[in-house]
Design a protein around this motif. Structure first.
Motif, mmCIF file in Angstrom:
data_model
loop_
_atom_site.group_PDB
_atom_site.id
_atom_site.type_symbol
_atom_site.label_atom_id
_atom_site.label_comp_id
_atom_site.label_asym_id
_atom_site.label_seq_id
_atom_site.Cartn_x
_atom_site.Cartn_y
_atom_site.Cartn_z
ATOM 1 N N TYR A 146 -30.316 -33.309 50.447
ATOM 2 C CA TYR A 146 -30.330 -33.692 51.860
ATOM 3 C C TYR A 146 -29.254 -34.732 52.131
ATOM 4 O O TYR A 146 -29.057 -35.645 51.339
ATOM 5 N N GLY A 147 -28.579 -34.574 53.269
ATOM 6 C CA GLY A 147 -27.595 -35.568 53.690
ATOM 7 C C GLY A 147 -27.937 -36.082 55.075
ATOM 8 O O GLY A 147 -29.091 -36.026 55.502
ATOM 9 N N LEU A 148 -26.927 -36.551 55.781
ATOM 10 C CA LEU A 148 -27.148 -37.018 57.149
ATOM 11 C C LEU A 148 -27.247 -35.816 58.085
ATOM 12 O O LEU A 148 -27.903 -35.863 59.112
ATOM 13 N N PHE A 149 -26.533 -34.744 57.706
ATOM 14 C CA PHE A 149 -26.627 -33.469 58.435
ATOM 15 C C PHE A 149 -26.299 -32.365 57.449
ATOM 16 O O PHE A 149 -25.767 -32.621 56.368
ATOM 17 N N GLU A 150 -26.634 -31.144 57.829
ATOM 18 C CA GLU A 150 -26.356 -30.005 56.958
ATOM 19 C C GLU A 150 -25.211 -29.198 57.563
ATOM 20 O O GLU A 150 -25.199 -28.924 58.766
ATOM 21 N N GLU A 151 -24.247 -28.803 56.724
ATOM 22 C CA GLU A 151 -23.159 -27.936 57.177
ATOM 23 C C GLU A 151 -23.419 -26.557 56.611
ATOM 24 O O GLU A 151 -23.576 -26.390 55.407
ATOM 25 N N TYR A 152 -23.471 -25.561 57.481
ATOM 26 C CA TYR A 152 -23.785 -24.188 57.054
ATOM 27 C C TYR A 152 -22.636 -23.268 57.450
ATOM 28 O O TYR A 152 -22.322 -23.125 58.636
ATOM 29 N N ASN A 153 -22.026 -22.663 56.451
ATOM 30 C CA ASN A 153 -20.902 -21.724 56.666
ATOM 31 C C ASN A 153 -19.790 -22.328 57.525
ATOM 32 O O ASN A 153 -19.166 -21.631 58.329
ATOM 33 N N THR A 154 -19.543 -23.609 57.364
ATOM 34 C CA THR A 154 -18.526 -24.279 58.192
ATOM 35 C C THR A 154 -17.141 -24.244 57.539
ATOM 36 O O THR A 154 -16.148 -24.513 58.209
ATOM 37 N N LYS A 155 -17.108 -23.933 56.246
ATOM 38 C CA LYS A 155 -15.866 -24.081 55.490
ATOM 39 C C LYS A 155 -14.700 -23.317 56.124
ATOM 40 O O LYS A 155 -13.629 -23.893 56.334
ATOM 41 N N ASP A 156 -14.936 -22.046 56.435
ATOM 42 C CA ASP A 156 -13.850 -21.237 56.999
ATOM 43 C C ASP A 156 -13.997 -21.045 58.504
ATOM 44 O O ASP A 156 -13.335 -20.183 59.085
ATOM 45 N N THR A 178 -32.835 -20.167 62.948
ATOM 46 C CA THR A 178 -32.481 -18.950 63.677
ATOM 47 C C THR A 178 -30.962 -18.826 63.753
ATOM 48 O O THR A 178 -30.404 -17.730 63.613
ATOM 49 N N ALA A 179 -30.290 -19.962 63.950
ATOM 50 C CA ALA A 179 -28.824 -19.958 64.031
ATOM 51 C C ALA A 179 -28.210 -19.524 62.695
ATOM 52 O O ALA A 179 -27.204 -18.799 62.675
ATOM 53 N N LYS A 180 -28.810 -19.920 61.585
ATOM 54 C CA LYS A 180 -28.298 -19.495 60.265
ATOM 55 C C LYS A 180 -28.385 -17.973 60.146
ATOM 56 O O LYS A 180 -27.455 -17.325 59.662
ATOM 57 N N TYR A 181 -29.512 -17.438 60.587
ATOM 58 C CA TYR A 181 -29.726 -15.984 60.555
ATOM 59 C C TYR A 181 -28.639 -15.278 61.377
ATOM 60 O O TYR A 181 -28.058 -14.281 60.951
ATOM 61 N N VAL A 182 -28.346 -15.828 62.547
ATOM 62 C CA VAL A 182 -27.348 -15.221 63.439
ATOM 63 C C VAL A 182 -25.937 -15.346 62.844
ATOM 64 O O VAL A 182 -25.164 -14.383 62.823
ATOM 65 N N VAL A 183 -25.629 -16.543 62.366
ATOM 66 C CA VAL A 183 -24.284 -16.810 61.852
ATOM 67 C C VAL A 183 -23.984 -15.957 60.618
ATOM 68 O O VAL A 183 -22.858 -15.485 60.444
ATOM 69 N N ASP A 184 -24.994 -15.714 59.789
ATOM 70 C CA ASP A 184 -24.799 -14.826 58.632
ATOM 71 C C ASP A 184 -24.282 -13.466 59.094
ATOM 72 O O ASP A 184 -23.371 -12.892 58.503
ATOM 73 N N ASN A 209 -20.687 -13.808 60.724
ATOM 74 C CA ASN A 209 -19.666 -13.997 59.687
ATOM 75 C C ASN A 209 -19.289 -12.659 59.049
ATOM 76 O O ASN A 209 -18.128 -12.409 58.753
ATOM 77 N N GLU A 210 -20.308 -11.808 58.865
ATOM 78 C CA GLU A 210 -20.030 -10.477 58.296
ATOM 79 C C GLU A 210 -19.145 -9.643 59.211
ATOM 80 O O GLU A 210 -18.378 -8.802 58.756
ATOM 81 N N GLN A 211 -19.260 -9.919 60.517
ATOM 82 C CA GLN A 211 -18.397 -9.213 61.484
ATOM 83 C C GLN A 211 -17.032 -9.886 61.606
ATOM 84 O O GLN A 211 -16.237 -9.531 62.477
ATOM 85 N N GLY A 212 -16.802 -10.916 60.801
ATOM 86 C CA GLY A 212 -15.508 -11.597 60.819
ATOM 87 C C GLY A 212 -15.399 -12.704 61.852
ATOM 88 O O GLY A 212 -14.322 -13.252 62.067
ATOM 89 N N LYS A 213 -16.531 -13.024 62.491
ATOM 90 C CA LYS A 213 -16.495 -14.113 63.478
ATOM 91 C C LYS A 213 -16.671 -15.444 62.758
ATOM 92 O O LYS A 213 -17.651 -15.632 62.034
ATOM 93 N N GLY A 261 -19.702 -21.549 62.291
ATOM 94 C CA GLY A 261 -20.594 -22.249 61.367
ATOM 95 C C GLY A 261 -21.596 -23.102 62.135
ATOM 96 O O GLY A 261 -21.598 -23.126 63.370
ATOM 97 N N ILE A 262 -22.454 -23.764 61.384
ATOM 98 C CA ILE A 262 -23.504 -24.580 62.019
ATOM 99 C C ILE A 262 -23.489 -25.984 61.424
ATOM 100 O O ILE A 262 -23.313 -26.140 60.211
ATOM 101 N N ILE A 263 -23.687 -26.961 62.282
ATOM 102 C CA ILE A 263 -24.018 -28.298 61.788
ATOM 103 C C ILE A 263 -25.388 -28.653 62.334
ATOM 104 O O ILE A 263 -25.636 -28.572 63.543
ATOM 105 N N LYS A 264 -26.277 -28.984 61.398
ATOM 106 C CA LYS A 264 -27.648 -29.331 61.780
ATOM 107 C C LYS A 264 -27.880 -30.810 61.472
ATOM 108 O O LYS A 264 -28.035 -31.188 60.314
ATOM 109 N N PRO A 265 -27.863 -31.663 62.498
ATOM 110 C CA PRO A 265 -28.147 -33.078 62.232
ATOM 111 C C PRO A 265 -29.558 -33.241 61.653
ATOM 112 O O PRO A 265 -30.501 -32.604 62.128
#
Lengths: 394, 192
Positions: free
Chosen positions: A251-261, A275-281, A284-288, A291-295
């Motif tokens: 755990y950190g101050l916030f979580e970064e999910y798929n933000t790298k690229d 829910t946003a993680k589910y959507v972003v997955d 991302n597969e469609q090339g979009k 990413g998500i930042i979750k405070p």
């Protein structure tokens, strides 16, 4: 070995409280937090905790009892939601101003009126400047883990501030999901004994708590409190590191999910981040490239770290599950844009979405629409509308 | 993302649809799955239509919204068919399971052209025969396990026996009845 279980968010919170075994729990029932003291009172009745359970007649009294107990020299805990938190209002400030490390489970619910029992963040967001540390939880697991860490943060000598652990009412509080529990003895060792330096019932070193504090010293005390909130950031990270060593859960101050690229980012709290993680997955597969930042830690607000993480994006959508009714965006939006300006980061275009008020279900399509809008802003480099709503009929 | 099975329950307040969804979550959890079991709370009152949900998966579930395109729908009270759009979003590759004395052929015309599998079970008769009282949730739980195949029926029976021993430790006399209800329900679902 961790214990594989399935619990609702409320049960998980109550189990954490059982393992912490505080001196006093004082609470008044209010949906959707009611189950927390309900489960906990059964632990008291069964004699599996040593806690004195105080069944008070209002939330005002619940927080008053917690203040009295914590000042006297024991750990005090409570749980509440919405109007219950609102009824605690003046005591929230007294708890933090008296530097009492009380821990509360806030099971987020919409503030009336009109009366509504379902989830949004209007309750805890209203208390964001009450001097309480606020930690938000996506899942039952996070609500449990954050509760286990709360006392270590609150009671640290450089902090001494109350902590509010928030999770989404019904959405996680009443949903049964998988969870990994930590063994009782490990929790006991991790949380440790409570040995306050100053407390009312110490006859060797008598003190006053909450006396009149006027022009001569009040400002200095407030200044110290502000410094304590700043210190909390470092302490939260230290405690989280130690927790990771015990459980493997980071755990950190916030979580970064798929933000790298990613080119764009959605900032969102609590269960909707899942829910946003589910959507972003899928996106991302469609090339979009989204990413998500979750405070996780909202108070103290991690200005430097969150701005560093956001500076690289072309566009950012910030989602607020409350309306500030200020014609100027929600609290998360205001805090993030203000932090970016203060740090001299002007690159990313930023838009705000108010969503999910009063338990309006947040569908995957709603989050997808937010993602597509912020991708469009990045592509066109144009913001057509800063303040937006999603999932509402207009 | 692995295969996620999504189930929506329709019942009336007091019939135990929420409890059934939690029991199903429990049973699937005990076979090693990731699970979600959650009700959609409205103005709670006896007899009012209520909805509950399950997600069951081999992988961790992160989505936290209601279910709009379920694989299966379980209707605990057949009087709901005309009051609630029970087949809304239901996948035609899935199935609807209805507690009714009618046959699948008799209820299909009431389902607004739903083309997927229609299963029925007379949970009332099974419950009254086995338990002496009308508790539809145990038979419906067995029916959804049988129709969906989300777990092995034998494993499910063994697991439920354990759960009942634990749950009814103070009234062991109801364990046998519940187990009979489960075994009969597994055999008596129609339309599979």
């Amino acid at each position: 070995m961790a214990i594989r279980e399935r619990l609702s968010g409320n049960e998980a919170t109550a189990v954490a409280m059982k393992q912490i075994n505080p001196g006093v729990v004082a609470a008044f029932p209010i949906t959707p937090s009611t189950e927390v003291p309900q489960y906990f009172s059964s632990f008291v009745a069964d004699g599996v905790v040593d806690t004195e359970f105080v069944a008070v007649e209002s939330e005002h009294s619940a927080m008053s009892a917690c203040i009295g107990a914590q000042a006297a020299g024991v750990r005090a805990m409570t749980a509440t939601s919405a109007n219950g938190l609102a009824l605690m209002w003046e005591l929230l400030y007294i708890a933090s101003g008296s530097r009492l490390p009380i821990v509360m489970a806030c099971i987020n619910r919409a503030l009336s009126g009109p009366i509504n029992i379902h989830n949004d963040h209007s309750d805890s967001m209203g208390a964001r400047d009450s001097g309480w540390i606020q930690i938000y939880s996506e899942t039952n697991q996070e609500a449990y883990d954050n509760m286990l860490m709360a006392h270590r943060i609150a009671e640290h000598k450089d902090v001494l501030l109350p902590v509010m652990v928030c999770q989404d009412g019904f959405i996680t509080s009443h949903a049964i999901e998988n969870i990994e529990l930590v063994e009782d003895d490990k929790v006991k060792a991790f949380v440790g004994e409570y040995n306050p330096e100053f407390y009312l019932l110490n006859k060797e070193n008598p003190i006053a708590v909450g006396p009149l504090d006027l022009q001569a010293h009040y400002f200095e005390h407030q200044r110290q409190q502000a410094e304590a909130m700043k210190n909390a950031k470092k302490v939260i990270l230290e405690v989280s590191d130690e927790f990771e060593k015990m459980t493997g859960r980071k755990y950190g101050l916030f979580e970064e999910y798929n933000t790298k690229d990613a080119d764009v980012c959605v900032v969102v709290l609590n269960s909707t981040a899942g829910t946003a993680k589910y959507v972003v997955d899928q996106l991302n597969e469609q090339g979009k490239k989204v990413g998500i930042i979750k405070p996780r830690v909202y108070r103290p607000f991690p200005v430097d770290e969150i701005v560093d993480a956001l500076a690289k994006f072309k566009a950012i959508a910030i989602m607020d599950k409350t309306d500030s009714f200020n014609a100027a965006g929600g609290p998360l939006f205001s805090d993030i844009t203000s932090a970016m300006y203060a740090k001299g980061v002007f690159g990313p275009k930023v838009i705000n979405f108010t969503y999910g008020l009063g338990g309006r279900d947040v569908k995957a399509e709603d989050v997808e629409a937010v993602c597509n809008e912020v991708l469009k802003v990045a592509e066109t480099e144009k913001v057509e509308s800063v303040y937006n709503y999603i999932g509402v009929r207009e | 993302m692995g295969k996620v099975v999504e189930i929506r329950w329709h019942g009336r307040g007091g019939q135990g649809a929420k409890t059934a969804s939690l029991l199903l979550a429990d049973a699937a959890f005990n076979t090693g799955k990731y699970i979600q079991g959650f009700p959609e709370y409205g103005p709670e009152r006896m007899g009012a239509p209520i909805t509950a949900y399950n997600r069951i998966s081999d992988e961790r579930l992160s989505i936290h919204s209601n279910i709009y395109q379920p694989d299966y729908v379980v209707v605990v009270d057949d009087t709901l068919i005309e009051a609630v759009d029970v087949t809304a979003g239901l996948k035609e590759s899935g199935a609807i399971i209805i507690n009714t004395t009618k046959s699948p052929e008799e209820v299909t015309p009431l389902l607004k052209g739903y083309k997927g599998k229609v299963c029925t079970i007379d949970a009332k008769t099974i419950s009254v025969d086995c338990l002496g009282k009308y508790f539809p949730n145990t038979p419906m739980l067995a029916a959804i396990v049988k129709v969906s195949g989300i777990m092995d029926a034998k494993e499910f029976v063994a697991d439920m026996e354990e759960s009942f021993k634990h749950k009814f430790a103070s009234k062991p006399e109801v364990i046998d009845g519940n187990m009979k209800a489960i075994e009969r329900s597994l055999l008596e679902v129609k339309g599979i």
